[in-house]
Scaffold this motif. Structure first.
Motif, PDB file in Angstrom:
ATOM      1  N   ARG A  44       0.829  -1.198   0.000  1.00 27.08           N
ATOM      2  CA  ARG A  44       0.000   0.000   0.000  1.00 27.08           C
ATOM      3  C   ARG A  44       0.870   1.258   0.000  1.00 27.08           C
ATOM      4  NH1 ARG A  44      -3.151  -3.464  -0.887  1.00 27.08           N
ATOM      5  NH2 ARG A  44      -5.096  -3.992   0.169  1.00 27.08           N
ATOM      6  N   ALA A  45       0.278   2.353  -0.454  1.00 25.43           N
ATOM      7  CA  ALA A  45       0.879   3.667  -0.235  1.00 25.43           C
ATOM      8  C   ALA A  45       0.459   4.121   1.162  1.00 25.43           C
ATOM      9  CB  ALA A  45       0.388   4.662  -1.281  1.00 25.43           C
ATOM     10  N   ILE A  46       1.396   4.623   1.939  1.00 25.55           N
ATOM     11  CA  ILE A  46       1.111   5.056   3.304  1.00 25.55           C
ATOM     12  C   ILE A  46       1.221   6.567   3.361  1.00 25.55           C
ATOM     13  CG2 ILE A  46       1.615   4.739   5.742  1.00 25.55           C
ATOM     14  CD1 ILE A  46       0.984   2.139   4.335  1.00 25.55           C
ATOM     15  N   PHE A  47       0.133   7.226   3.743  1.00 28.81           N
ATOM     16  CA  PHE A  47       0.107   8.684   3.859  1.00 28.81           C
ATOM     17  C   PHE A  47       0.090   9.086   5.335  1.00 28.81           C
ATOM     18  CE2 PHE A  47      -1.728   7.778  -0.259  1.00 28.81           C
ATOM     19  CZ  PHE A  47      -1.198   8.761  -1.085  1.00 28.81           C
ATOM     20  N   LEU A  48       0.842  10.113   5.671  1.00 27.96           N
ATOM     21  CA  LEU A  48       0.820  10.700   7.007  1.00 27.96           C
ATOM     22  C   LEU A  48       0.221  12.089   6.880  1.00 27.96           C
ATOM     23  CD1 LEU A  48       1.789  10.540  10.031  1.00 27.96           C
ATOM     24  CD2 LEU A  48       3.869  11.703   9.251  1.00 27.96           C
ATOM     25  N   THR A  49      -0.923  12.347   7.528  1.00 32.30           N
ATOM     26  CA  THR A  49      -1.596  13.635   7.381  1.00 32.30           C
ATOM     27  C   THR A  49      -1.512  14.452   8.664  1.00 32.30           C
ATOM     28  OG1 THR A  49      -3.855  13.113   8.158  1.00 32.30           O
ATOM     29  CG2 THR A  49      -3.259  12.413   5.915  1.00 32.30           C
ATOM     30  N   VAL A  50      -1.375  15.760   8.491  1.00 36.96           N
ATOM     31  CA  VAL A  50      -1.421  16.696   9.617  1.00 36.96           C
ATOM     32  C   VAL A  50      -2.333  17.850   9.212  1.00 36.96           C
ATOM     33  CG1 VAL A  50      -0.114  18.098  11.243  1.00 36.96           C
ATOM     34  CG2 VAL A  50       0.951  16.069  10.229  1.00 36.96           C
ATOM     35  N   ARG A  75      -6.199   1.292  -2.088  1.00 35.39           N
ATOM     36  CA  ARG A  75      -4.828   0.791  -2.167  1.00 35.39           C
ATOM     37  C   ARG A  75      -3.861   1.590  -1.293  1.00 35.39           C
ATOM     38  NH1 ARG A  75      -7.280   0.220  -7.117  1.00 35.39           N
ATOM     39  NH2 ARG A  75      -7.212  -1.887  -7.988  1.00 35.39           N
ATOM     40  N   SER A  76      -4.395   2.241  -0.261  1.00 34.34           N
ATOM     41  CA  SER A  76      -3.562   3.082   0.590  1.00 34.34           C
ATOM     42  C   SER A  76      -3.947   2.915   2.051  1.00 34.34           C
ATOM     43  CB  SER A  76      -3.713   4.566   0.202  1.00 34.34           C
ATOM     44  OG  SER A  76      -3.417   4.787  -1.154  1.00 34.34           O
ATOM     45  N   ILE A 122       4.216   9.101   2.654  1.00 26.61           N
ATOM     46  CA  ILE A 122       4.050  10.339   1.887  1.00 26.61           C
ATOM     47  C   ILE A 122       3.360  11.319   2.831  1.00 26.61           C
ATOM     48  CG2 ILE A 122       2.821  11.465  -0.008  1.00 26.61           C
ATOM     49  CD1 ILE A 122       4.856   9.836  -1.265  1.00 26.61           C
ATOM     50  N   GLY A 123       3.937  12.485   3.040  1.00 24.39           N
ATOM     51  CA  GLY A 123       3.324  13.484   3.908  1.00 24.39           C
ATOM     52  C   GLY A 123       2.249  14.257   3.164  1.00 24.39           C
ATOM     53  N   HIS A 140      13.632  13.972   8.772  1.00 29.86           N
ATOM     54  CA  HIS A 140      13.568  12.512   8.623  1.00 29.86           C
ATOM     55  C   HIS A 140      13.375  12.126   7.163  1.00 29.86           C
ATOM     56  CE1 HIS A 140      13.399  12.220  12.979  1.00 29.86           C
ATOM     57  NE2 HIS A 140      12.402  13.076  12.990  1.00 29.86           N
ATOM     58  N   ALA A 141      14.280  12.598   6.312  1.00 28.89           N
ATOM     59  CA  ALA A 141      14.159  12.342   4.876  1.00 28.89           C
ATOM     60  C   ALA A 141      14.187  10.852   4.550  1.00 28.89           C
ATOM     61  CB  ALA A 141      15.281  13.061   4.129  1.00 28.89           C
ATOM     62  N   SER A 142      14.870  10.048   5.359  1.00 27.12           N
ATOM     63  CA  SER A 142      14.966   8.609   5.082  1.00 27.12           C
ATOM     64  C   SER A 142      13.653   7.881   5.324  1.00 27.12           C
ATOM     65  CB  SER A 142      16.062   7.979   5.940  1.00 27.12           C
ATOM     66  OG  SER A 142      15.741   8.054   7.316  1.00 27.12           O
ATOM     67  N   ARG A 143      12.693   8.537   5.983  1.00 34.95           N
ATOM     68  CA  ARG A 143      11.397   7.912   6.268  1.00 34.95           C
ATOM     69  C   ARG A 143      10.267   8.522   5.444  1.00 34.95           C
ATOM     70  NH1 ARG A 143      11.826   5.610  11.369  1.00 34.95           N
ATOM     71  NH2 ARG A 143       9.912   4.479  10.862  1.00 34.95           N
ATOM     72  N   CYS A 144      10.596   9.502   4.620  1.00 33.64           N
ATOM     73  CA  CYS A 144       9.563  10.243   3.882  1.00 33.64           C
ATOM     74  C   CYS A 144       9.841  10.160   2.382  1.00 33.64           C
ATOM     75  CB  CYS A 144       9.541  11.699   4.355  1.00 33.64           C
ATOM     76  SG  CYS A 144       8.163  12.663   3.703  1.00 33.64           S
ATOM     77  N   LEU A 145       8.933   9.546   1.639  1.00 36.02           N
ATOM     78  CA  LEU A 145       9.091   9.399   0.198  1.00 36.02           C
ATOM     79  C   LEU A 145       8.768  10.680  -0.552  1.00 36.02           C
ATOM     80  CD1 LEU A 145       7.476   5.881  -0.334  1.00 36.02           C
ATOM     81  CD2 LEU A 145       9.904   6.440  -0.206  1.00 36.02           C
ATOM     82  N   GLY A 146       7.999  11.569   0.061  1.00 33.98           N
ATOM     83  CA  GLY A 146       7.637  12.825  -0.601  1.00 33.98           C
ATOM     84  C   GLY A 146       6.625  13.582   0.231  1.00 33.98           C
ATOM     85  N   LEU A 147       6.373  14.824  -0.176  1.00 31.83           N
ATOM     86  CA  LEU A 147       5.443  15.693   0.537  1.00 31.83           C
ATOM     87  C   LEU A 147       4.434  16.285  -0.432  1.00 31.83           C
ATOM     88  CD1 LEU A 147       7.955  17.722   2.773  1.00 31.83           C
ATOM     89  CD2 LEU A 147       6.408  15.891   3.555  1.00 31.83           C
ATOM     90  N   ILE A 148       3.163  16.307  -0.040  1.00 33.70           N
ATOM     91  CA  ILE A 148       2.104  16.995  -0.775  1.00 33.70           C
ATOM     92  C   ILE A 148       1.536  18.023   0.182  1.00 33.70           C
ATOM     93  CG2 ILE A 148      -0.094  16.759  -1.989  1.00 33.70           C
ATOM     94  CD1 ILE A 148       0.689  13.772  -2.428  1.00 33.70           C
TER      95      ILE A 148
END
Length: 364
Positions: A44-50, A75-76, A122-123, A140-148
């Motif tokens: 899955r794609a994993i999103f972290l939202t704030v 799928r996420s 993905i943030g 924490h760039a090593s844990r973040c594939l990208g930011l939206i």
């Protein structure tokens, strides 16, 4: 019902999510809500939202429940974080609790990933939440594939600083929100609409603002909200370090009618153009609520650029069908590739790939 009404998100009727309380070093216990099957995270794609000021994780939950997000949602997994004290009907934060800075929250978010055993995310953030995720992405760039990031600010000043002095004198008691509080938050969220005088727009605007104020008064703890706003207003400027320190692909979203349009556009000029894209959505200000279809499409394009959600078709584009004889229109090679399952297609590829599907308009 007008076309604009049909685009707006409706309140969530029920919640298909699991709540966790995650202890952190400087933010205290964070309420975290998992929307999706975390046991399938490798597929899955994993999103972290704030979330932004004046709301909580329910704003992103409602967006994920919008019909245009259906295939992405399937799928996420979405990890929604509530900033301290911003949960619905939250009790007052303790007087001796030191509310964290934007930087502290951003740095402590990695604890959420560790607690839930999540490798990469993905943030996805809006307003103040987007500012927090910028800091998370640098730390924490090593844990973040990208930011939206929607309506993000990185500097110390913004269109809202007109209200800054008033906020220094807030007196929010048990009875609820001071009128100045609501003025600030209404301007923060709906400033793009306040100058519009079309009769239909005025009617829609008044209903939207009244609904928003009702949510503030009924669900959001006024004293706790003040502390989040104060933390945002006292944020340190990180504009000058973004180009050097932000190493991950980033998509900036803003509406052409929004109060943040020029701020986001200026921020884009200060960032690494090889890793940053700017998308301005026409004729809207509050892009998540007014143009969820375009936001969903932008999220999907960005994720495809990261090797995620590759099996999800773009809106209006049907997947290629195979002929009855067994070969596809593109030939046997592509047919052999399609013997992979959808889940294998969706398995995250952690290579840093720049998005190419969204192009900035000339002159922006």
């Amino acid at each position: 019902m007008s076309d604009s009404d049909s685009n707006k998100l409706s309140p969530t009727a029920h919640y298909s999510e699991k709540k966790h309380i995650v202890p952190t070093e400087r933010c205290g216990p964070l309420s975290v809500y998992v929307q999706g099957d975390l046991s399938q995270q490798d597929k899955r794609a994993i999103f972290l939202t704030v979330h932004d000021l004046g709301c909580n994780h329910t704003s992103f939950h409602d967006f994920v429940e919008h019909p245009t997000m259906a295939e992405i949602k399937e799928r996420s997994v979405f990890i929604h974080v509530d900033v301290p004290g911003q949960e619905d009907n939250a009790p007052d934060l303790a007087d001796d609790f030191q509310f964290p800075t934007m930087q502290m929250i951003g740095e402590d978010l990695v604890t959420v990933l560790d607690f839930l055993h999540i490798k990469y995310v993905i943030g996805l953030g809006e307003g103040a939440g987007a500012n927090i995720l910028l800091r998370f992405g640098m730390a924490h760039a090593s844990r973040c594939l990208g930011l939206i990031l929607v309506n993000v600010t990185a500097g110390k000043t913004s269109v809202m600083d007109y209200f800054k002095d008033k906020f220094r004198n807030w007196k929010l008691g048990q009875v609820g929100h001071n009128p100045t509080t609501e003025q600030y938050l209404v301007f923060h969220k709906f400033g793009h609409q306040l100058a519009q005088e079309n009769d239909e727009v005025i009617k829609d605007r008044e209903k939207t603002i009244l609904d928003y104020q009702a949510k503030l008064r009924s669900a959001i703890n006024a004293k706790n909200l003040k502390r989040y706003v104060d933390s945002f207003l006292n944020r340190k400027d990180i504009t000058g370090v973004l180009e050097k320190n932000l190493k991950i692909d980033t998509l900036l979203l803003a509406g052409t009618k929004g109060s943040y349009g020029h701020t986001v556009q200026h921020l884009h000029t200060m960032m690494d153009k090889q890793k940053t894209q700017l998308l301005k959505i026409d004729d809207v200000g509050d892009v998540v609520n007014e143009a969820p279809e375009k936001v969903a499409q932008s999220i999907l394009l960005f994720c495809k650029g990261q090797g995620l959600l590759t099996s999800v078709a773009m809106p209006g584009v049907e997947r290629q069908r195979t002929f009855s004889g067994g070969e596809s229109a593109e030939g046997p090679q592509l047919l052999r590739q399609r013997t992979m399952s959808m889940e294998e297609y969706d398995k995250p590829n952690i290579r840093r790939l720049s998005i190419t599907a969204i192009q900035q308009k000339p002159g922006e």
